[in-house]
Design an enzyme around this catalytic site. Sequence first.
Site, PDB file in Angstrom:
ATOM      1  NE  ARG A   1      -3.945   2.562   2.426  1.00 18.99           N
ATOM      2  CZ  ARG A   1      -4.180   3.218   1.543  1.00 18.99           C
ATOM      3  NH1 ARG A   1      -5.188   3.486   0.714  1.00 18.99           N
ATOM      4  NH2 ARG A   1      -3.254   4.269   1.457  1.00 18.99           N
TER       5      ARG A   1
ATOM      6  CB  CYS B   1      -0.947  -0.140   1.159  1.00 15.54           C
ATOM      7  SG  CYS B   1      -0.209   0.040   2.830  1.00 15.54           S
TER       8      CYS B   1
END
Length: 147
Positions: free
Chosen positions: A81, A76
């Site tokens: 994330r 990410c």
Amino acid sequence: MPKQVTVTEALDLQKQGHAYVDVRSTGEFAAGHPEGAINIPLLEPDPRTGQMQPNPEFLRHMQTTFAADAPLLIGCQVGGRSQRAAVMLKGLGYTDVANVRGGFGGLRDAMGRVVDPGWADSGLPVETGQPAGRSYADVVAKADGSS
């Protein structure tokens, strides 16, 4: 827990056949991503508010795109994330999942010092736009049987 790799380790693994899955939003992906990455966002902005919200189709699209034993690199912007996505995938039965520490932009501490260098700052190959076959729109079309 998923294994953790640096961006340079991720590039080496990608050259050995690991797929790089960029879980950033479609806009972030289009602005720049690791060369060869496929975009399956974990979060996308709500069209009405612009606020990031979970992509309810994330796991389904991962399952229609990759077998459970596919070697996957999950990246990410800085690594948060992607760590969350990697944990979700391991829980779903994916067996070869690695989180890319530092992601595309690099992780910095509160003082701005680099903790984990990012893909772009490390001078690794980058591309922009929505490459054919690797854009989220193409992933959705394939999953829904439209391609």
